[in-house]
Structures are given as C-alpha cells and as structure tokens.
Design a protein around this motif. Sequence first.
Motif, short mmCIF file in Angstrom:
data_model
loop_
_atom_site.label_atom_id
_atom_site.label_comp_id
_atom_site.label_asym_id
_atom_site.label_seq_id
_atom_site.Cartn_x
_atom_site.Cartn_y
_atom_site.Cartn_z
N UNK A 8 27.17 49.77 58.14
CA UNK A 8 27.51 49.56 56.73
C UNK A 8 27.79 48.10 56.42
N UNK A 9 28.28 47.34 57.40
CA UNK A 9 28.65 45.95 57.14
C UNK A 9 28.68 45.18 58.44
N UNK A 10 28.64 43.84 58.30
CA UNK A 10 28.68 42.97 59.47
C UNK A 10 29.39 41.68 59.09
N UNK A 11 30.11 41.11 60.04
CA UNK A 11 30.73 39.80 59.85
C UNK A 11 29.81 38.75 60.46
N UNK A 12 29.39 37.78 59.65
CA UNK A 12 28.46 36.76 60.11
C UNK A 12 28.73 35.43 59.41
N UNK A 13 28.21 34.34 60.00
CA UNK A 13 28.14 33.06 59.30
C UNK A 13 26.75 32.96 58.69
N UNK B 200 17.10 32.48 54.55
CA UNK B 200 18.05 33.07 53.60
C UNK B 200 18.16 34.57 53.79
N UNK B 201 19.25 35.12 53.31
CA UNK B 201 19.41 36.56 53.38
C UNK B 201 18.42 37.26 52.47
N UNK B 202 17.96 38.45 52.85
CA UNK B 202 17.11 39.23 51.94
C UNK B 202 17.85 39.52 50.63
N UNK B 203 17.11 39.72 49.58
CA UNK B 203 17.70 39.91 48.26
C UNK B 203 18.58 41.15 48.16
N UNK B 204 18.32 42.15 49.03
CA UNK B 204 19.12 43.38 48.95
C UNK B 204 20.39 43.32 49.79
N UNK B 205 20.66 42.17 50.41
CA UNK B 205 21.87 42.00 51.22
C UNK B 205 22.86 41.14 50.45
N UNK B 206 24.05 41.67 50.23
CA UNK B 206 25.13 40.93 49.57
C UNK B 206 26.04 40.33 50.63
N UNK B 207 26.72 39.25 50.27
CA UNK B 207 27.66 38.64 51.20
C UNK B 207 28.81 38.01 50.43
N UNK C 223 26.69 43.26 53.50
CA UNK C 223 26.46 44.69 53.29
C UNK C 223 25.24 44.85 52.38
N UNK C 224 24.69 46.06 52.35
CA UNK C 224 23.56 46.35 51.47
C UNK C 224 24.07 46.66 50.07
N UNK C 225 23.40 46.09 49.08
CA UNK C 225 23.91 46.22 47.71
C UNK C 225 23.90 47.66 47.22
N UNK C 226 23.10 48.55 47.85
CA UNK C 226 23.04 49.95 47.41
C UNK C 226 23.84 50.88 48.32
N UNK C 227 24.63 50.31 49.23
CA UNK C 227 25.40 51.16 50.15
C UNK C 227 26.48 51.92 49.37
N UNK C 228 26.48 53.28 49.43
CA UNK C 228 27.41 54.05 48.62
C UNK C 228 28.71 54.43 49.34
N UNK C 229 28.90 54.02 50.59
CA UNK C 229 30.06 54.48 51.35
C UNK C 229 31.35 54.06 50.63
N UNK C 230 32.21 55.02 50.26
CA UNK C 230 33.41 54.65 49.48
C UNK C 230 34.35 53.73 50.23
N UNK C 231 34.38 53.80 51.57
CA UNK C 231 35.29 52.96 52.33
C UNK C 231 34.85 51.51 52.35
N UNK C 232 33.60 51.23 52.03
CA UNK C 232 33.13 49.85 52.01
C UNK C 232 33.84 49.06 50.91
N UNK C 233 33.99 49.67 49.76
CA UNK C 233 34.72 49.01 48.67
C UNK C 233 36.18 48.79 49.06
N UNK C 234 36.75 49.74 49.79
CA UNK C 234 38.14 49.59 50.25
C UNK C 234 38.26 48.42 51.22
#
Length: 314
Positions: free
Chosen positions: A137-142, A149-156, A274-285
Amino acid sequence: MDLEAVRTFAAVAEAGQFQRTAADLSITQQAVSKRIAALERGLGVRLFTRTARGAELTIDGQAFLPHARELLRVAERAVASVRTGRRPLRVDVIASRIAPSGLMRGFHHAHPEIDLDVVMLFDVETAVAAIRSGAIDASFRAVAMPGRPLPEDIESVRVLDEPLQLLTGPAHALAGARSVTLAQLVGHRIWMPGIVPGTEWAAYYDDLVAEFGLTIEATGPNFGSDALLDTIADTPALATFMSEQTRLVWPTGHGLRRIPVTDPVPVYPHSLLWHRDNPHPALATLRAHLAATVAGPAADGTWAPGWVRPRRAG
C-alpha cells in the motif's frame, strides 16, 4: 475442489440432516444432495450414510471433516486478505534498523487496532512496481531520482528529513569533535560498502560528494553492519556516515563516536509513496499520523539534492 460442496458437506455434518441443511443454506434439499454426490464422486468415497435419524458420517466422512473445515477457514482468510477494509496495511520500510521502521513502530503504538504487514524491498523501482500492482500500500523512499520521475499514478509526500552523522573509531582524527562541518570532512576517507549503484541512496551520496568534494569509498563486499562497525573501530583512517535515527549496537570496547555534521546539515529526505487510487482506509490514517507527529522537511541550514523534492501530494 468445489468450495460450495465442501461448505455444504460441513453444514450437513453439523446439522445431521439434508433437509435442515437445505433450510440453513436457503437452497433446496435436491441441491444439497447434488453437491454431496458431486463431492463424493470427486473423492471416490461415501461421506454419509442415510439413516432414519438423518445423515451420519462414514469413516471416510469423519476423516475428511477436519480437513474440510480447514479448507473453509483458509478460503475465508484468503478473501479477507484482499478486502481493503479488513486486510492488513502493507508498508515497505526498506530495512529494520532505519528511520522508516521507527516511524511505523510509532504508528503501530498510536493505532494498535490497525493490522500491519511490514515488508522490506530493495530499491525504488521495486517499491513503485509493488505499489502499482497492489502488492503493497505504501513505501518510504527518497524520491525522485534524476531522470526517473515517479509515474503519474504514484503520489508522494515528504515526511522526514533525517540528519546524517559521522561515525568514527576512537583513534580517528575527528573522534574528539563535538560536531564536524562538511568542509572539515574534505580529504577524510568515508567508507560505505552498502552503497549500491542505481539506488536512490547511491544517487544521494553521489550528489553529496559532488557538492562538497568529499571522498566516499564503496569498495569491498558488504558484510553487514557488524562487520562495518568492527572495521571503523579498528581503522583510524576510516569513518562512515549513518543517519541520525539508525539503530545500531556495538561492544563497549569499540569506543565508536557518533558526531553531528553541520554547516550545512546534510539530511536524508524520506517520503511516503502510495497509489492515488488506493482505497485502504488505514492509508489515510497513516498519512494523518505522519503529518501530525513527524517534523517534515527541515528548515534552512540543511542540505539535500534538489531532485529529492517530490511534487505535492494530491
């Protein structure tokens, strides 16, 4: 194996009657009989004996029942693993002793009700592919690396700027310093065998060397942190960089020194991807927790390569 037939078998074994099972499952008695008959044909054995009282398990049926129940439990866990409201939040922390692992320990302490799967992936390309496939669902990166560049569907979002420290042995020329400037490190040998070409941390240190004229050596095999600490302790000519929150333990006799680096303070910028369309509720938390508890990008007087500045999260 037909799981509906297995589920029907377990229900008949529990109820003891085909008719009662049909009512419990909201199907016809004929459908129950057909499912059991199909399961028996597939297994090549009789599972029930019809009696005046209903249906009794045969010896083969008794042997099959615990396995049937386990099959149903496994199927339930398999479905739960991909339901975003129920499956654990899967987060890549790169390694167990560095800052992202500590950030996730803090998140778990603050939100023990959220199930977590913590994984450790090697490089940013692997992490991004895993995010896009839904494996994590998510990753910590530099981010992002020069020319990649990151793909357009990846938010950071940049969540932590972690200062670097110099680690020396007791006989190193700088071992007694309370702090050292980047200018003072020019001409000193900094040994970092864990730098792997093509990774985001290799790109970071390449820019650090180019900007301040440092000498970083990545020669020799990487035998892990214990071997690195042994070598630094025993070799007065060598030092190494480590991040401020890296958790390392060494024997008292090593006499190692962790010295802050200043003027400017080189910081390693950690971002959450994270992916901009990821629906996992804990990701927002998780994102809200990091925004509320982590200092975020450092103030003036610090240094990081320009390419690590991620675009604003949507």
